[in-house]
Design a protein around this motif. Structure first.
Motif, mmCIF file in Angstrom:
data_model
loop_
_atom_site.group_PDB
_atom_site.id
_atom_site.type_symbol
_atom_site.label_atom_id
_atom_site.label_comp_id
_atom_site.label_asym_id
_atom_site.label_seq_id
_atom_site.Cartn_x
_atom_site.Cartn_y
_atom_site.Cartn_z
ATOM 1 N N GLN A 293 0.829 -1.204 0.000
ATOM 2 C CA GLN A 293 0.000 0.000 0.000
ATOM 3 C C GLN A 293 0.869 1.263 0.000
ATOM 4 N N GLU A 294 1.938 1.229 0.800
ATOM 5 C CA GLU A 294 2.838 2.389 0.825
ATOM 6 C C GLU A 294 3.522 2.583 -0.518
ATOM 7 N N ARG A 295 3.914 1.478 -1.145
ATOM 8 C CA ARG A 295 4.557 1.581 -2.459
ATOM 9 C C ARG A 295 3.584 2.122 -3.504
ATOM 10 N N ASP A 296 2.351 1.631 -3.481
ATOM 11 C CA ASP A 296 1.353 2.123 -4.438
ATOM 12 C C ASP A 296 1.084 3.612 -4.241
ATOM 13 N N ALA A 297 1.057 4.044 -2.961
ATOM 14 C CA ALA A 297 0.827 5.456 -2.677
ATOM 15 C C ALA A 297 1.978 6.315 -3.202
ATOM 16 N N LYS A 298 3.221 5.830 -3.080
ATOM 17 C CA LYS A 298 4.373 6.569 -3.602
ATOM 18 C C LYS A 298 4.313 6.671 -5.119
ATOM 19 N N ILE A 299 3.935 5.577 -5.776
ATOM 20 C CA ILE A 299 3.840 5.586 -7.237
ATOM 21 C C ILE A 299 2.767 6.571 -7.698
ATOM 22 N N ALA A 300 1.629 6.558 -6.996
ATOM 23 C CA ALA A 300 0.550 7.486 -7.354
ATOM 24 C C ALA A 300 0.987 8.935 -7.138
ATOM 25 N N ALA A 301 1.691 9.197 -6.034
ATOM 26 C CA ALA A 301 2.161 10.552 -5.755
ATOM 27 C C ALA A 301 3.169 11.009 -6.807
#
Length: 577
Positions: A293-301
């Motif tokens: 989830q943290e990785r996906d949030a970084k990619i989205a950001a």
């Protein structure tokens, strides 16, 4: 846990309070593993990221260092896995600090900032480091940042903790030991070290001693393919100056499905005897993998940031930036606006470019270059001018362009910006005229007041390009010419007319040239004495030059003027009244 890391951790703490550093020696090789053992991932293209937190000390004096670490599997064979590593550790360095400490009066030393980009590690499936390139030291006892999450896994000959249960086929914990020695050297700088640490670590002092390190590892049976590994650690250096020892423990969780550690925690206490008193310094290091989830949030950001950089400016944004850069706004507001503009992709916007340019012209020297660079990003026609002004506003480094050489006939003024030849390096640097001396010498200092004031000959100087604005008026002052007296016209007395014309020519300011034709000066004749021509310059300075150095025409003229000035004395002398 982590044989390699524990060796280097022991090495760092010795530098903490005691002014002692330990140099990490190679770790003991692990036994050859059996078929299909637990091992690190060999899936090419796979990557994991860890969040790092290091704490030195406790309470208000604790030093805290956050960071990140990413591994990417580059290639893999049954014997060696190659990992690309990127990472950083926030610490304290020469000018700014992101190191956090609640008290500024702590006696604990600090780490330096460390950043490794494109480091390469080669490890065995069991976690033994075989290759390490371009990895960065965090400090002698903490080792390299790229190897923080590379810890040992159970070797095939690890002994079962409960041999009887193992004989009955039960899945039991296994244990193995490791030991090593490391060299301790007395140093003057106690903690954070840059990659050139070996030259400053005290090795040349020959005050060396040996420390012994011991580890005991226990790997527990896997639960849902997640293996827990603990370790006990001990370092003993009784012969070091001062004597020291270290003890501690750690715990780690290895994910057998993806072949990387999920979490690592190391706790150490350094014991040192100083003036008969035992000093304890606790150290804690933790690494926790980012969740999906943290990785996906970084990619989205990151995607959102990329879109923001490329989208067109709105009229409201442009108006807000222009107001923030206006001369009446604060330096903080203007700097924030410039930072926002630098975040956006380069594009043509002459309105913003002019606003940045005007802000550069009223900013202090340390900020001018940043505003000039930003202005060039928004108007291609300003690129050369902005680059020149940036170079001549920094006072550090080499300027890319210069103008004409400064000559002995040049008129310089205090505060003028010039380019000076760099004596020990190639190229020129931006300097400011501080004082003007005789014999074609001036005192200069790097723009912005950096460095010492130097006295140099003008032959070492050049003008900047015409695009560079001067902080002072460098136009020559209007020359005050000596007005020649009108010749007295006397009928039937031609000889007197000729004498008057000669005196008029002698007193007038004219251009005198040397025999090479390269040097000229505007001045009037005074006299010829001992083979030297004496002149009066336009700014009322007396100048002497050997007749032999003048052009043939000017040398003949000077001799003629001298002969005419040496006319016979008036024979009719008044002796009485």
């Amino acid at each position: 846990m982590m044989h390699r890391f524990c060796v280097s951790l022991a090495t760092l703490i010795g530098t903490l309070l005691c002014g002692v550093s330990l140099l990490v020696s190679s770790q003991t090789a692990l036994p050859v593993f059996a078929a299909d053992p637990v091992g690190f991932s060999d899936q090419v293209g796979e990557s994991v990221t860890y969040k790092i937190n290091i704490q030195i000390g406790i309470g208000k004096d604790a030093g805290k260092y956050p960071g990140t670490l990413t591994y990417h599997v580059k290639s893999a064979t049954p014997e060696l896995i190659q990992l690309n590593v990127t990472g950083n550790l926030e610490g304290t360095h020469s000018r700014s600090s992101s190191f956090f400490r609640s008290s500024n009066e702590s006696s604990l030393p600090t780490l330096e900032s460390v950043s490794c980009r494109g480091a390469l590690l080669g490890i065995t499936p069991l976690g033994e480091v075989e290759v390490a390139q371009r990895d960065e030291m965090m400090g002698l006892l903490l080792g390299t940042i790229g190897q923080l999450a590379i810890a040992p896994l159970p070797p095939p000959n690890a002994a079962p903790v409960n041999a009887r249960a193992a004989d009955k086929g039960a899945d039991v914990a296994v244990s193995w030991n490791a030991s090593d020695t490391t060299t301790i050297a007395r140093i003057s700088s106690p903690f954070g070290m840059i990659p050139s640490f070996s030259s400053r670590s005290g090795i040349n002092s020959k005050k060396l001693s040996i420390a012994t390190e011991k580890w005991k590892y226990v790997a527990h049976p896997a639960v849902r393919n997640r293996m827990k590994i603990d370790h006990q650690y001990e370092l003993s250096a009784p012969e070091s100056d001062p004597p020291m020892k270290m003890q501690g423990e750690g715990i780690a969780f290895f994910n057998m499905d993806d072949g990387f550690y999920e979490q690592l925690q190391i706790n150490r206490v350094l014991f040192q005897i100083e003036d008969g008193v035992e000093i304890k310094v606790p150290i804690s290091i933790s690494l926790v993998r980012e969740t999906q989830q943290e990785r996906d949030a970084k990619i989205a950001a990151a995607k959102e940031a990329a879109l923001k950089r490329t989208r067109p400016f709105t009229d409201a944004e442009r108006k807000q930036w222009v107001q923030a850069l206006a001369p009446g706004s604060s330096s903080v507001t203007a700097h924030r606006a410039m930072s926002e503009l630098n975040f956006r992709n380069q594009r043509e916007d002459p309105v913003l470019a002019q606003a940045l340019l005007k802000r550069a012209e009223i900013s202090r020297d340390s900020m001018k270059s940043h505003y000039y660079s930003a202005a060039a990003r928004y108007d291609e026609s300003l690129k050369q001018m902005a680059e020149d002004r940036r170079d001549y506003s920094r006072g550090v480094g080499t300027v890319k362009r210069t103008g004409n050489p400064v000559t002995t006939a040049s008129r310089l003024v205090v505060g003028q910006i010039l380019a000076k030849s760099r004596e020990r390096f190639s190229g020129f640097e931006a300097v400011e005229v501080k004082e003007i001396h005789e014999r074609n010498e001036v005192s200069v200092q790097s723009v912005g007041g950096h460095g010492r004031v130097e006295r140099v000959n003008v032959s070492m100087l050049r003008y900047p390009p015409d695009t560079v604005e001067q902080p002072v008026d460098t136009r020559p002052a209007p020359r005050t010419r000596r007005v020649a007296p009108k010749p007295k016209v006397v009928v039937n007395e031609p000889e007197e007319m000729e004498e008057a014309n000669s005196e008029s020519e002698m007193d007038a300011i004219r251009t005198w040239t040397d025999k090479t034709g390269k040097f000229k000066i505007e001045a009037s004749f005074l006299a010829v004495t001992d083979g030297k021509l004496r002149l009066k310059s336009a700014d009322n300075k007396t100048i002497e030059v050997p007749l032999a150095a003048l052009s043939e025409k000017d040398a003949d003229l000077a001799e003629r003027f001298q002969k005419e000035s040496e006319a016979a004395a008036n024979p009719f002398q008044v002796v009485a009244e």
